[in-house]
Design a protein around this motif. Structure first.
Motif, PDB file in Angstrom:
ATOM      1  N   ASN A 158       0.860  -1.192   0.000  1.00  0.00           N
ATOM      2  CA  ASN A 158       0.000   0.000   0.000  1.00  0.00           C
ATOM      3  C   ASN A 158       0.889   1.233   0.000  1.00  0.00           C
ATOM      4  N   LEU A 159       0.445   2.305  -0.640  1.00  0.00           N
ATOM      5  CA  LEU A 159       1.176   3.564  -0.624  1.00  0.00           C
ATOM      6  C   LEU A 159       0.979   4.294   0.695  1.00  0.00           C
ATOM      7  N   LYS A 160       1.973   5.095   1.057  1.00  0.00           N
ATOM      8  CA  LYS A 160       1.920   5.895   2.280  1.00  0.00           C
ATOM      9  C   LYS A 160       1.576   5.060   3.514  1.00  0.00           C
ATOM     10  N   ASN A 161       2.248   3.949   3.668  1.00  0.00           N
ATOM     11  CA  ASN A 161       2.074   3.133   4.866  1.00  0.00           C
ATOM     12  C   ASN A 161       3.447   2.734   5.386  1.00  0.00           C
ATOM     13  N   ILE A 162       3.500   1.716   6.199  1.00  0.00           N
ATOM     14  CA  ILE A 162       4.765   1.286   6.779  1.00  0.00           C
ATOM     15  C   ILE A 162       5.778   0.918   5.693  1.00  0.00           C
TER      16      ILE A 162
ATOM     17  N   LEU B 155       7.376   4.190   4.265  1.00  0.00           N
ATOM     18  CA  LEU B 155       8.180   4.826   5.315  1.00  0.00           C
ATOM     19  C   LEU B 155       9.462   4.040   5.562  1.00  0.00           C
ATOM     20  N   ALA B 156       9.351   2.728   5.644  1.00  0.00           N
ATOM     21  CA  ALA B 156      10.529   1.892   5.889  1.00  0.00           C
ATOM     22  C   ALA B 156      11.551   2.031   4.763  1.00  0.00           C
ATOM     23  N   VAL B 157      11.068   2.028   3.530  1.00  0.00           N
ATOM     24  CA  VAL B 157      11.977   2.183   2.392  1.00  0.00           C
ATOM     25  C   VAL B 157      12.618   3.572   2.416  1.00  0.00           C
TER      26      VAL B 157
ATOM     27  N   VAL C  47       6.669   5.383  16.345  1.00  0.00           N
ATOM     28  CA  VAL C  47       6.163   5.348  14.972  1.00  0.00           C
ATOM     29  C   VAL C  47       5.646   6.723  14.562  1.00  0.00           C
ATOM     30  N   ALA C  48       4.799   7.304  15.405  1.00  0.00           N
ATOM     31  CA  ALA C  48       4.221   8.614  15.096  1.00  0.00           C
ATOM     32  C   ALA C  48       5.305   9.687  14.979  1.00  0.00           C
ATOM     33  N   ASP C  49       6.311   9.620  15.840  1.00  0.00           N
ATOM     34  CA  ASP C  49       7.385  10.611  15.801  1.00  0.00           C
ATOM     35  C   ASP C  49       8.210  10.500  14.516  1.00  0.00           C
ATOM     36  N   LEU C  50       8.458   9.258  14.072  1.00  0.00           N
ATOM     37  CA  LEU C  50       9.205   9.066  12.826  1.00  0.00           C
ATOM     38  C   LEU C  50       8.380   9.552  11.633  1.00  0.00           C
TER      39      LEU C  50
ATOM     40  N   TYR D 149       9.442  12.406   8.787  1.00  0.00           N
ATOM     41  CA  TYR D 149       9.434  12.173   7.344  1.00  0.00           C
ATOM     42  C   TYR D 149       8.243  12.840   6.648  1.00  0.00           C
ATOM     43  N   LYS D 150       7.568  13.714   7.388  1.00  0.00           N
ATOM     44  CA  LYS D 150       6.484  14.525   6.843  1.00  0.00           C
ATOM     45  C   LYS D 150       5.273  13.718   6.382  1.00  0.00           C
TER      46      LYS D 150
END
Length: 328
Positions: A153-157, A160-162, A303-306, A310-311
């Protein structure tokens, strides 16, 4: 990039083998009697789940009778990811669903009324990797510049991980093209040249290594994402308020199954082939994360802070406000 028809046939078999099999919960007079004695507002619920190791507790709770003991019948329903499942819990098609925490906090930041009701899965080394074909010219993360990367899925974990790995390599998210593709379909599509790499979890990492010789480009759960909380169970605020006793029953049964999963890998290996249809040999060698039995606001705040860094978020999210009260 040209691939052989033989390889295509292999991966089609892999994809079919990884299709989620239905697994019903206990029913009948015993379950009804238990439900009546506990005063559950709802005794049968539909729960969204991906065909991955993360959700093993829902199948363990069915198989071991933990849901039945609580008077619940739980029917798993296949989803492609937490972001895609959100409309289904909002519409009532699902009562509870698997979600990744990135999708959850992003939705909350946009005003969605969601509650996290139970923890599910935390990353360990090599549980979420960027994978490429064995003969790919891509040798480092920096080589992904200008390339296409599959995510579930786009804009998910996944994204963000990548992105955390791209940053280390001196790249930005705009330097790659992210494209959605369900986990079971990624291997075949990459192998036929439709994308250059894929962000994969187990059992798809092992399956594509076996079928095609795919190799790991990077472990995305290192550095900023080491031991990263990945997934949990979500419901809408309205559902939580409407079915408090049903929720508490679900929470108790899931916590019991999580404790079992965290203490006995063999029981996971025995259960995985029953809902992913991967063979026992594969189940015995895949890399697993951990299975926390309770939601911890300090871990989840990471998670929320990261995401803010990363905006993904434009303002902070107080994770404590998103967590539903524990079972009583």
């Amino acid at each position: 990039m040209t691939r052989t028809m033989r390889g295509h046939a292999i991966v089609v078999g892999v994809a079919l083998a990884l299709t989620l099999a239905g697994c019903g919960g206990g029913s009948g007079e015993t379950a009804k009697s238990s439900a009546n004695s506990k005063g559950l507002e709802k005794t049968t619920i539909k729960v969204g789940a991906l065909p991955v190791p993360d959700v093993v507790s829902v199948y363990l709770a069915n198989e071991k009778g933990f849901f039945k003991e609580e008077g619940l019948t739980v029917e798993p329903v296949t989803i492609t990811g937490g972001a895609a499942a959100l409309p289904q819990i909002e519409s009532g098609a699902l009562d509870i669903s698997q979600t990744n925490y990135v999708s959850t906090f992003l939705a909350v930041s946009k005003g969605k009324k969601i509650k996290l009701v139970a923890d599910m899965y935390q990353a360990a080394p090599n549980t979420f990797n960027i994978m490429v074909p064995k003969d790919s010219p891509i040798k480092t993360v920096a080589d992904l510049k200008g390339k296409t990367v599959y995510v579930n899925n786009l804009k998910n974990i996944a994204t963000l991980a990548v992105e955390t790995q791209l940053k280390v390599a001196g790249l930005a998210d705009t330097d790659v093209k992210f494209v959605e593709k369900p986990f079971p379909e990624q291997g075949n599509a990459i192998n036929t040249g439709q994308a250059d790499a894929g962000w994969m979890t187990e059992p798809f990492i092992t399956a594509n290594q076996s079928a095609f010789g795919f190799r790991k480009l990077a472990d995305t759960m290192t550095g900023q994402t080491e031991d990263f909380p990945i997934a949990g169970w979500m419901a809408t605020e309205d559902w939580v308020q409407k079915y408090p006793k049903t929720l508490a029953a679900f929470q108790r049964a899931i916590a019991k199954a999580q404790q079992l999963a965290s203490s006995d890998r063999k029981v996971i290996e025995e259960t995985l082939p029953k809902y992913t249809k991967i063979d026992a040999k594969t189940a015995s060698v895949i890399t697993l994360g951990t299975y926390p039995s309770e939601l911890n606001e300090n871990r989840l705040q990471k998670v929320a802070d990261l995401m803010l860094e990363y905006k993904y978020l434009t303002s902070p999210v107080d994770v404590k406000s998103v967590i539903a009260a524990p079972a009583s």
